[in-house]
Write a protein that holds these residues in place. Structure first.
Motif, PDB file in Angstrom:
ATOM      1  N   ASP A 171       0.834  -1.204   0.000  1.00 50.01           N
ATOM      2  CA  ASP A 171       0.000   0.000   0.000  1.00 50.01           C
ATOM      3  C   ASP A 171       0.871   1.256   0.000  1.00 50.01           C
ATOM      4  OD1 ASP A 171      -2.768  -1.303   0.504  1.00 50.01           O
ATOM      5  OD2 ASP A 171      -1.494  -2.132   2.076  1.00 50.01           O
ATOM      6  N   TYR A 172       1.945   1.215   0.784  1.00 52.05           N
ATOM      7  CA  TYR A 172       2.807   2.397   0.880  1.00 52.05           C
ATOM      8  C   TYR A 172       3.576   2.626  -0.417  1.00 52.05           C
ATOM      9  CZ  TYR A 172       1.710   1.722   5.829  1.00 52.05           C
ATOM     10  OH  TYR A 172       1.051   1.556   7.023  1.00 52.05           O
ATOM     11  N   PHE A 173       4.044   1.551  -1.041  1.00 48.44           N
ATOM     12  CA  PHE A 173       4.700   1.711  -2.344  1.00 48.44           C
ATOM     13  C   PHE A 173       3.721   2.281  -3.365  1.00 48.44           C
ATOM     14  CE2 PHE A 173       8.119  -1.311  -1.002  1.00 48.44           C
ATOM     15  CZ  PHE A 173       9.203  -0.516  -1.359  1.00 48.44           C
ATOM     16  N   GLY A 174       2.467   1.798  -3.333  1.00 45.82           N
ATOM     17  CA  GLY A 174       1.460   2.327  -4.240  1.00 45.82           C
ATOM     18  C   GLY A 174       1.208   3.803  -3.994  1.00 45.82           C
ATOM     19  N   LEU A 175       1.209   4.195  -2.728  1.00 45.22           N
ATOM     20  CA  LEU A 175       0.993   5.597  -2.370  1.00 45.22           C
ATOM     21  C   LEU A 175       2.073   6.484  -2.962  1.00 45.22           C
ATOM     22  CD1 LEU A 175      -0.735   7.575  -0.609  1.00 45.22           C
ATOM     23  CD2 LEU A 175       0.913   7.168   1.227  1.00 45.22           C
ATOM     24  N   ARG A 233       4.029   5.894  -5.449  1.00 44.82           N
ATOM     25  CA  ARG A 233       4.074   5.938  -6.914  1.00 44.82           C
ATOM     26  C   ARG A 233       3.247   7.114  -7.417  1.00 44.82           C
ATOM     27  NH1 ARG A 233       4.400   0.145  -6.841  1.00 44.82           N
ATOM     28  NH2 ARG A 233       2.158  -0.060  -6.623  1.00 44.82           N
ATOM     29  N   ASN A 234       2.371   7.634  -6.551  1.00 45.16           N
ATOM     30  CA  ASN A 234       1.471   8.713  -6.945  1.00 45.16           C
ATOM     31  C   ASN A 234       1.757  10.039  -6.246  1.00 45.16           C
ATOM     32  OD1 ASN A 234      -1.016   7.420  -8.601  1.00 45.16           O
ATOM     33  ND2 ASN A 234      -0.255   5.941  -7.112  1.00 45.16           N
ATOM     34  N   PHE A 235       2.443   9.979  -5.107  1.00 43.33           N
ATOM     35  CA  PHE A 235       2.698  11.202  -4.337  1.00 43.33           C
ATOM     36  C   PHE A 235       4.161  11.269  -3.908  1.00 43.33           C
ATOM     37  CE2 PHE A 235      -1.771  10.109  -3.650  1.00 43.33           C
ATOM     38  CZ  PHE A 235      -2.397  11.309  -4.005  1.00 43.33           C
ATOM     39  N   TYR A 275      11.711   6.681   2.619  1.00 46.70           N
ATOM     40  CA  TYR A 275      13.153   6.909   2.467  1.00 46.70           C
ATOM     41  C   TYR A 275      13.645   6.325   1.139  1.00 46.70           C
ATOM     42  CZ  TYR A 275      18.090   7.165   3.778  1.00 46.70           C
ATOM     43  OH  TYR A 275      19.430   7.446   3.810  1.00 46.70           O
ATOM     44  N   GLU A 276      13.186   5.135   0.803  1.00 49.20           N
ATOM     45  CA  GLU A 276      13.569   4.493  -0.451  1.00 49.20           C
ATOM     46  C   GLU A 276      13.169   5.352  -1.649  1.00 49.20           C
ATOM     47  OE1 GLU A 276      14.722   1.444  -3.251  1.00 49.20           O
ATOM     48  OE2 GLU A 276      15.305   1.956  -1.197  1.00 49.20           O
ATOM     49  N   ASN A 277      12.035   6.033  -1.535  1.00 51.34           N
ATOM     50  CA  ASN A 277      11.530   6.856  -2.627  1.00 51.34           C
ATOM     51  C   ASN A 277      11.984   8.311  -2.544  1.00 51.34           C
ATOM     52  OD1 ASN A 277       9.298   5.372  -4.396  1.00 51.34           O
ATOM     53  ND2 ASN A 277       9.199   4.541  -2.333  1.00 51.34           N
ATOM     54  N   ARG A 278      12.815   8.617  -1.546  1.00 50.34           N
ATOM     55  CA  ARG A 278      13.276   9.992  -1.327  1.00 50.34           C
ATOM     56  C   ARG A 278      12.084  10.959  -1.258  1.00 50.34           C
ATOM     57  NH1 ARG A 278      17.206   8.405   0.651  1.00 50.34           N
ATOM     58  NH2 ARG A 278      19.329   9.110   0.386  1.00 50.34           N
ATOM     59  N   ALA A 279      11.017  10.506  -0.574  1.00 54.66           N
ATOM     60  CA  ALA A 279       9.819  11.332  -0.421  1.00 54.66           C
ATOM     61  C   ALA A 279      10.033  12.359   0.688  1.00 54.66           C
ATOM     62  CB  ALA A 279       8.612  10.453  -0.104  1.00 54.66           C
ATOM     63  N   ARG A 280       9.252  13.421   0.636  1.00 56.92           N
ATOM     64  CA  ARG A 280       9.287  14.457   1.679  1.00 56.92           C
ATOM     65  C   ARG A 280       8.248  14.112   2.734  1.00 56.92           C
ATOM     66  NH1 ARG A 280       8.762  20.347  -0.602  1.00 56.92           N
ATOM     67  NH2 ARG A 280       6.895  19.383  -1.468  1.00 56.92           N
TER      68      ARG A 280
END
Length: 437
Positions: free
Chosen positions: A315-319, A321-323, A353-358
C-alpha cells in the motif's frame, strides 16, 4: 503523476574497461576516492574502506566472468529465440555462478546503502542487473506467485522469470519479519542461485540474526546457511551514523498536537492554488488505497488512517508511486498497546526513504522519544534487573513493548527521520522532482 524510481540511474562503462581497471580509473573504488577528494564523503572511515575494497573485488570478478555469468543482456538475447526460451525454461539451464555475492550488514547510517548504490552505479548498463528494496522485491515475488497459482512449481517459475531479467540482484534493507516470506525464502533463493543469480544485499542484521524469534524459525534456518554458502558476509563495524551528521532542521517535524492546525496550513501551502480532493490509488493485485486528501503530488493523512488500518508495504509503495510528499497528522509514542502501528510506521518510513519522499508531520515527541518504550529482549532483561528503571514517576509499570525486530528497526527509523529533516535530504528531494518534471 509522480513515479517512483525502482532502480537508480546507471552509467555506461566503455569497452576499454579492462585497461581502465588497470590504471584505477573505473569501478567503485575510484568513484569512492573521487567523492572523498571532492568532499562529498568524509575520509578516514576504515570500515567503509574495507567494504568498498570488497565491492571492488566483486566488481572485477564480475567483469572477468561476464560471459560465463551471462550478464550481458544483448548477448543473451541474441542466443535465444522465443521457442528456445520456452524449451530452456523446461530444463535446468545454468548452475551456480562462479562469483559469490556479498551480504553487507551493520548499524544504521554506516553507509551500507550508499556503498552498494555506488557499486551499482558503476556496473555496465548492458548487464542484466536490478537494484531494489527488499520490501519491494518480496511484493513482486508474491504478485508473481499469485499470477502462477495452480502451477506445479510456482517458485521455480518465478525464479526463472527473475533470473531471465536480472542475473545480478542488489537488495537493500534485507529484513525478514513476515512468516509468509520466511517460509519461501530458502526455496526461492535456492532456485535463484541454481540459475546463476548473484546477490548483493544490505541489512542491519547478521545472517544468523535474521527472523530471530519469528514463528516456525526452524524452517527458516536453512535459508541462513544458503546465504552464507553463496555470499561473502561482511560486517561494517563503524559506529558513526552519517545520517545524523547532516544539517538537521526543524521545518517539517512538529512536536505537539498544538501544531495540527499549522500542519494543515502547511499542506495547503505545499499544493498552492490546487484544491485537495479524496483520491483512490491502485496498489497491487487489484487492491486500492483510499487517500483522504491529495493534490499536486502531496497527500494528507491522519496517522490512524495510514498506520492503524491493515495496510502494508504494498500500500505504501502504491501511495508513493502517486505522491512525492506525505503530510501525516498525529504520530504517537509507541509502546506495547500500539505495537502493530509501530511496525507499520517503520515500514512507512522505509518506503518513504527508499523513494526519497518528503515527510511533514506532527508527532507526540521527537524521533528518539517516539520509540523509548520499544526494547529488545536484551534491553528488557537489563530493565528487569534494575527494578527502579521499570517504574515511571507515578510508580506504574511502563508500557514496554519487548520486540527484537522492532527494537533493532527503531534505530534505523530514528536515523532516517533525522536525515529526512536535513537540508541535504530535502535538496535531494527537490532535485529528484526537478529531474522528473
Amino acid at each position: 503523476m509522480y513515479m517512483r524510481w525502482s532502480s537508480l540511474s546507471t552509467f555506461a562503462i566503455s569497452d576499454s574497461i579492462g585497461a581502465s581497471l588497470d590504471n584505477g580509473k573505473a569501478g567503485p573504488m575510484a568513484e569512492y576516492e573521487r567523492r572523498i577528494a571532492s568532499g562529498e564523503l568524509l575520509a578516514g572511515d576504515t570500515f567503509q574502506l574495507d567494504t568498498i575494497k570488497m565491492l571492488q573485488r566483486l566488481f572485477e570478478d564480475l567483469l572477468e566472468n561476464e560471459d560465463s555469468c551471462q550478464l550481458d543482456k544483448c548477448k543473451d538475447a541474441d542466443k535465444q529465440t522465443r521457442g528456445m526460451w520456452l524449451w530452456s525454461s523446461l530444463l535446468p539451464n545454468r548452475s551456480y555462478s562462479k562469483v559469490k555475492g556479498l551480504y553487507l550488514f551493520g548499524g544504521v547510517g554506516t553507509g551500507k546503502t550508499m556503498l552498494m548504490d555506488l557499486f551499482y552505479e558503476k556496473l555496465p548498463s548492458n548487464w542484466r542487473r536490478k537494484r531494489i528494496h527488499f520490501h519491494d522485491f518480496m511484493l513482486n515475488v508474491h504478485s508473481r506467485l499469485q499470477m502462477h497459482k495452480g502451477v506445479t512449481d510456482p517458485l521455480g517459475l518465478v525464479a526463472k522469470e527473475i533470473s531471465d531479467e536480472s542475473i545480478l540482484l542488489c537488495l537493500d534493507e534485507f529484513m525478514v519479519t513476515d512468516v509468509a516470506d520466511a517460509l519461501i525464502l530458502n526455496r526461492l533463493f535456492r532456485h535463484l542461485f541454481n540459475k546463476g543469480v548473484v546477490i548483493v544485499c544490505t541489512s542491519n542484521r547478521a545472517p544468523d540474526q535474521l527472523y530471530e524469534g519469528g514463528l516456525q524459525r526452524n524452517l527458516f534456518l536453512p535459508f541462513i546457511e544458503t546465504v552464507k554458502e553463496r555470499c561473502l558476509v561482511h560486517a561494517i563495524g563503524s559506529s558513526t551514523d552519517y545520517r545524523k551528521i547532516g544539517s538537521a532542521e526543524q521545518g517539517f517535524y512538529f512536536v505537539g498536537h498544538k501544531y495540527n492546525g499549522y500542519l494543515k496550513q502547511k499542506f495547503l501551502q505545499l499544493i498552492g492554488k490546487d484544491t485537495p480532493q479524496p483520491q483512490i490509488v491502485e496498489v497491487v493485485m487489484g487492491r486500492k488505497l483510499e487517500v483522504p486528501l491529495g493534490s499536486d503530488g502531496c497527500t494528507f493523512f491522519p496517522f490512524e488512517e495510514l498506520c492503524d488500518r491493515p495496510l502494508g508495504a504494498a500500500d505504501y509503495f502504491g501511495l508513493f508511486r502517486n505522491f512525492h510528499t506525505l503530510v501525516l497528522e498525529g504520530v504517537p509514542k509507541f509502546a506495547a498497546h500500539n505495537r502493530t502501528a509501530a511496525h507499520r510506521f517503520i515500514t512507512l518510513v522505509d518506503v518513504m526513504y527508499e523513494n526519497r519522499a518528503r515527510f511533514v508531520c506532527t508527532a507526540e515527541a521527537s524521533p528518539l522519544e517516539l520509540f523509548e518504550q520499544i526494547v529488545t529482549i536484551s534491553d528488557a532483561e537489563k530493565i528487569s534487573n534494575a527494578k527502579s528503571s521499570s517504574l515511571n514517576d507515578k510508580g506504574d509499570v511502563l508500557d514496554l513493548c519487548v520486540d527484537n525486530e522492532l527494537g533493532f528497526a527503531k534505530d534505523r527509523t530514528i536515523s532516517r527521520l533525522t536525515e529526512m529533516n536535513s537540508r541535504e535530504y530535502l535538496e535531494q528531494h527537490e532535485a529528484k522532482l526537478s529531474k522528473a518534471s
